[in-house]
Every structure is written in structure tokens, then in C-alpha cells.
Motif scaffolding. Sequence first.
Motif, PDB file in Angstrom:
ATOM      1  N   SER A   1      -6.272  -0.335   5.351  1.00 42.92           N
ATOM      2  CA  SER A   1      -7.353  -0.579   6.064  1.00 42.92           C
ATOM      3  C   SER A   1      -7.868  -1.710   5.466  1.00 42.92           C
ATOM      4  CB  SER A   1      -8.394   0.417   6.127  1.00 42.92           C
ATOM      5  OG  SER A   1      -9.609  -0.038   6.822  1.00 42.92           O
TER       6      SER A   1
ATOM      7  N   LYS B   1       2.542  12.556   5.796  1.00 44.22           N
ATOM      8  CA  LYS B   1       1.324  12.460   6.243  1.00 44.22           C
ATOM      9  C   LYS B   1       0.744  11.267   4.965  1.00 44.22           C
ATOM     10  CE  LYS B   1      -3.439  14.966   6.470  1.00 44.22           C
ATOM     11  NZ  LYS B   1      -3.955  15.945   5.997  1.00 44.22           N
ATOM     12  N   THR B   2       0.023  10.395   5.503  1.00 50.89           N
ATOM     13  CA  THR B   2      -0.516   9.337   4.480  1.00 50.89           C
ATOM     14  C   THR B   2      -1.629   9.959   3.944  1.00 50.89           C
ATOM     15  OG1 THR B   2      -1.866   8.534   6.224  1.00 50.89           O
ATOM     16  CG2 THR B   2       0.391   7.444   5.749  1.00 50.89           C
ATOM     17  N   ASP B   3      -1.741   9.641   2.820  1.00 47.56           N
ATOM     18  CA  ASP B   3      -3.098  10.203   1.888  1.00 47.56           C
ATOM     19  C   ASP B   3      -4.176   9.049   2.083  1.00 47.56           C
ATOM     20  OD1 ASP B   3      -2.567   8.234  -0.184  1.00 47.56           O
ATOM     21  OD2 ASP B   3      -1.616   9.477  -1.297  1.00 47.56           O
ATOM     22  N   ARG B   4      -5.205   9.391   1.573  1.00 47.87           N
ATOM     23  CA  ARG B   4      -6.490   8.754   1.799  1.00 47.87           C
ATOM     24  C   ARG B   4      -6.422   7.261   1.104  1.00 47.87           C
ATOM     25  NH1 ARG B   4     -11.600  12.665   1.573  1.00 47.87           N
ATOM     26  NH2 ARG B   4     -12.059  12.487   3.701  1.00 47.87           N
ATOM     27  N   ASN B   5      -5.930   7.586  -0.207  1.00 48.37           N
ATOM     28  CA  ASN B   5      -5.835   6.016  -0.661  1.00 48.37           C
ATOM     29  C   ASN B   5      -4.867   4.938  -0.092  1.00 48.37           C
ATOM     30  OD1 ASN B   5      -7.101   6.784  -2.905  1.00 48.37           O
ATOM     31  ND2 ASN B   5      -5.527   7.723  -4.089  1.00 48.37           N
ATOM     32  N   ASP B   6      -3.750   5.664   0.708  1.00 48.05           N
ATOM     33  CA  ASP B   6      -2.959   4.799   1.409  1.00 48.05           C
ATOM     34  C   ASP B   6      -3.491   4.241   2.547  1.00 48.05           C
ATOM     35  OD1 ASP B   6      -0.681   5.290  -0.571  1.00 48.05           O
ATOM     36  OD2 ASP B   6       0.260   6.834   0.930  1.00 48.05           O
ATOM     37  N   GLU B   7      -4.329   4.993   3.334  1.00 50.11           N
ATOM     38  CA  GLU B   7      -4.986   4.813   4.404  1.00 50.11           C
ATOM     39  C   GLU B   7      -6.060   3.531   4.304  1.00 50.11           C
ATOM     40  OE1 GLU B   7      -6.594   8.253   6.421  1.00 50.11           O
ATOM     41  OE2 GLU B   7      -4.544   8.914   6.794  1.00 50.11           O
ATOM     42  N   SER B   8      -6.906   3.992   3.107  1.00 50.23           N
ATOM     43  CA  SER B   8      -7.905   3.010   2.619  1.00 50.23           C
ATOM     44  C   SER B   8      -7.252   1.693   2.368  1.00 50.23           C
ATOM     45  CB  SER B   8      -8.590   3.389   1.351  1.00 50.23           C
ATOM     46  OG  SER B   8      -9.382   2.786   1.042  1.00 50.23           O
ATOM     47  N   CYS B   9      -6.116   1.754   1.411  1.00 47.86           N
ATOM     48  CA  CYS B   9      -5.475   0.516   0.938  1.00 47.86           C
ATOM     49  C   CYS B   9      -5.029  -0.256   2.264  1.00 47.86           C
ATOM     50  CB  CYS B   9      -4.240   0.625   0.221  1.00 47.86           C
ATOM     51  SG  CYS B   9      -3.427  -0.670  -0.252  1.00 47.86           S
TER      52      CYS B   9
ATOM     53  N   CYS C   1       0.838  -1.195   0.002  1.00 46.59           N
ATOM     54  CA  CYS C   1       0.037  -0.037  -0.125  1.00 46.59           C
ATOM     55  C   CYS C   1       0.912   1.121  -0.042  1.00 46.59           C
ATOM     56  CB  CYS C   1      -0.858  -0.042   1.244  1.00 46.59           C
ATOM     57  SG  CYS C   1      -2.062  -1.398   1.143  1.00 46.59           S
TER      58      CYS C   1
END
Length: 88
Positions: free
Chosen positions: A63, A53-61, A46
Motif C-alpha cells: 500500500s 495469505k499476505t500478512d499485514r506487513n506485506d499489505e502495508s508495504c 515488499c
Amino acid sequence: MSAQDPQMQFSEAEQRELAQFLEAENAKARIQQTVHAMTDSCWDKCIFKINNKTDRNDESCLSNCVERFLDSSLFVVKRLEDMRSSAV
């Protein structure tokens, strides 16, 4: 003191308690190994660039990766328990 010293021998109850303690510690170690493996795997899948800062795509991946890993682990454990109970 030698290994055969009577003062160094444990009672049966103490041996059971020690065995239970060691089993619990081994279980904790296996859980930690699993968490580390999951973390490494999901990180590698991911995270492609490191920022402040992590972006939304990274956090979603991350998770989704963790959730799928946990789902898979629970499925395997349940399947093994089912197989064990049907073999008895």
C-alpha cells in the motif's frame, strides 16, 4: 485494391477521428505499462515469501509503495505541466 485506390482514402474528419482514437489507445497502453512496472517494483520490494495469505506487513508495504509511486507520478506530471505553461 492498391494503396492509391480512392475508396481506401479517409476524409479529413475520419483522419482526425482515427488520430484521436490512436492517441487514446496509446495513452491506455502507457498507463498499462506504468501499472505493470509499478506492480513489479512494489512486489519485488515488499513480498519476500509467498503464502496462501499476505500478512499485514506485506499489505502495508504494498500500500505504501503504491501510494508513493502515485505521489511521485503526480508530482512529475504537475512539474512538467508547470514547466510547459511557464515556457509559453
